[in-house]
Design an enzyme around this catalytic site. Structure first.
Site, PDB file in Angstrom:
ATOM      1  N   GLY A   1       4.285  -6.487  64.557  1.00 20.53           N
ATOM      2  CA  GLY A   1       4.241  -5.652  63.367  1.00 20.53           C
ATOM      3  C   GLY A   1       5.013  -4.373  63.611  1.00 20.53           C
ATOM      4  O   GLY A   1       5.234  -3.978  64.760  1.00 20.53           O
TER       5      GLY A   1
ATOM      6  N   GLN B   1       7.626   4.337  62.317  1.00 25.50           N
ATOM      7  CA  GLN B   1       7.969   4.107  63.723  1.00 25.50           C
ATOM      8  C   GLN B   1       9.481   4.098  63.940  1.00 25.50           C
ATOM      9  O   GLN B   1       9.941   4.178  65.084  1.00 25.50           O
ATOM     10  CB  GLN B   1       7.401   2.766  64.202  1.00 25.50           C
TER      11      GLN B   1
ATOM     12  N   CYS C   1       1.026  -1.043  71.251  1.00 27.04           N
ATOM     13  CA  CYS C   1       1.894  -0.534  70.187  1.00 27.04           C
ATOM     14  C   CYS C   1       3.269  -0.241  70.755  1.00 27.04           C
ATOM     15  O   CYS C   1       3.382   0.316  71.850  1.00 27.04           O
ATOM     16  CB  CYS C   1       1.278   0.745  69.623  1.00 27.04           C
ATOM     17  N   LEU C   2       4.314  -0.604  70.016  1.00 27.70           N
ATOM     18  CA  LEU C   2       5.682  -0.352  70.479  1.00 27.70           C
ATOM     19  C   LEU C   2       5.947   1.149  70.658  1.00 27.70           C
ATOM     20  O   LEU C   2       6.815   1.535  71.421  1.00 27.70           O
ATOM     21  CB  LEU C   2       6.695  -0.938  69.487  1.00 27.70           C
TER      22      LEU C   2
ATOM     23  N   HIS D   1      -3.639  -1.961  61.840  1.00 26.90           N
ATOM     24  CA  HIS D   1      -2.886  -1.156  62.810  1.00 26.90           C
ATOM     25  C   HIS D   1      -1.629  -0.563  62.147  1.00 26.90           C
ATOM     26  O   HIS D   1      -1.341   0.627  62.281  1.00 26.90           O
ATOM     27  CB  HIS D   1      -2.513  -2.046  64.011  1.00 26.90           C
ATOM     28  N   GLU D   2      -0.894  -1.400  61.408  1.00 27.96           N
ATOM     29  CA  GLU D   2       0.337  -0.914  60.759  1.00 27.96           C
ATOM     30  C   GLU D   2       0.016   0.076  59.639  1.00 27.96           C
ATOM     31  O   GLU D   2       0.754   1.032  59.411  1.00 27.96           O
ATOM     32  CB  GLU D   2       1.160  -2.076  60.202  1.00 27.96           C
TER      33      GLU D   2
ATOM     34  N   HIS E   1      -0.434   3.428  60.960  1.00 29.94           N
ATOM     35  CA  HIS E   1       0.857   4.084  61.226  1.00 29.94           C
ATOM     36  C   HIS E   1       1.343   4.839  59.994  1.00 29.94           C
ATOM     37  O   HIS E   1       1.741   6.004  60.095  1.00 29.94           O
ATOM     38  CB  HIS E   1       1.927   3.043  61.597  1.00 29.94           C
TER      39      HIS E   1
HETATM   40 NI    NI Z   1       1.894   0.244  66.484  1.00 31.69          NI
END
Ligand code: NI
Length: 187
Positions: free
Chosen positions: A50, A55, A112-113, A154-155, A158
């Site tokens: 995701g 991000q 998470c990235l 989660h997204e 963000h």
């Molecule tokens: Ni993330």
């Protein structure tokens, strides 16, 4: 194809709440379509499941997901479809997503990235219903459970300016933040 740079903690842009996308005739405008296409490329390149627009430095409420083996029920207008896909065939694009129902509880190890090298168990709703728009501006509703429900939440955090580490206890969060600062300092 264009790859975008994924912002890393503690970049302040990750803490900003993203803005609603304005719907135009025939869906969303070309700028958002380009953003989504680049986000999808970047997500696959980075092997994420995701990615949220902030991000990659955009301030729009857009998320993309591809959760392998996810089950979901989708409704476009009056048509309800049961879907089950393999990785790569399970792409979801959500513009202006809103959670309209949430129930149950699930603990899952998240990463998470934008917070590389760290994972931690986070408590989320186990079942959710999300409404938003797809890229054509059509209303999309998804009923999701398990990992897909977790990934969507989660997204959505963000685009509200929140990272998964913000959902941990203060003690756990402080330990992780210290670790992250050290690794940033080492670069
Ligand atoms: Ni993330």
């Amino acid at each position: 194809m264009a790859l975008l740079e994924v912002l890393k903690y503690p970049d302040p842009r990750l803490k900003k709440r993203a803005d609603e996308v304005i719907r135009v005739d025939g869906g969303v405008d070309g700028e958002i379509k380009k953003l989504v296409s680049d986000m999808v490329d970047t997500m696959y390149f980075e092997k994420g499941i995701g990615l949220a627009a902030n991000q990659v430095g955009s301030d729009k409420r857009v998320i993309v997901l591809d959760v392998p083996e996810a089950r979901r029920q989708e409704r476009y207008g009056d048509i309800t479809e049961e879907k089950r896909h393999k990785k790569g065939g399970n792409l979801i694009v959500f513009v202006n997503p809103v959670v309209v129902e949430a129930s149950g509880e699930l603990k899952n190890e998240e990463g998470c990235l934008s917070v590389p090298g760290v994972t931690s168990e986070v408590k989320r709703a186990s079942s959710i219903v999300v409404r938003g728009l797809d890229l054509e501006g059509v209303e999309l509703e998804i009923r999701a459970e398990g990992l897909l429900a977790v990934a969507i939440q989660h997204e959505m955090d963000h685009i509200d300016g929140k990272l998964f580490i913000d959902r941990l206890s203060r003690i756990k969060r402080d330990i992780i933040k210290r670790k992250l600062k050290k690794s940033v300092g080492a670069l």
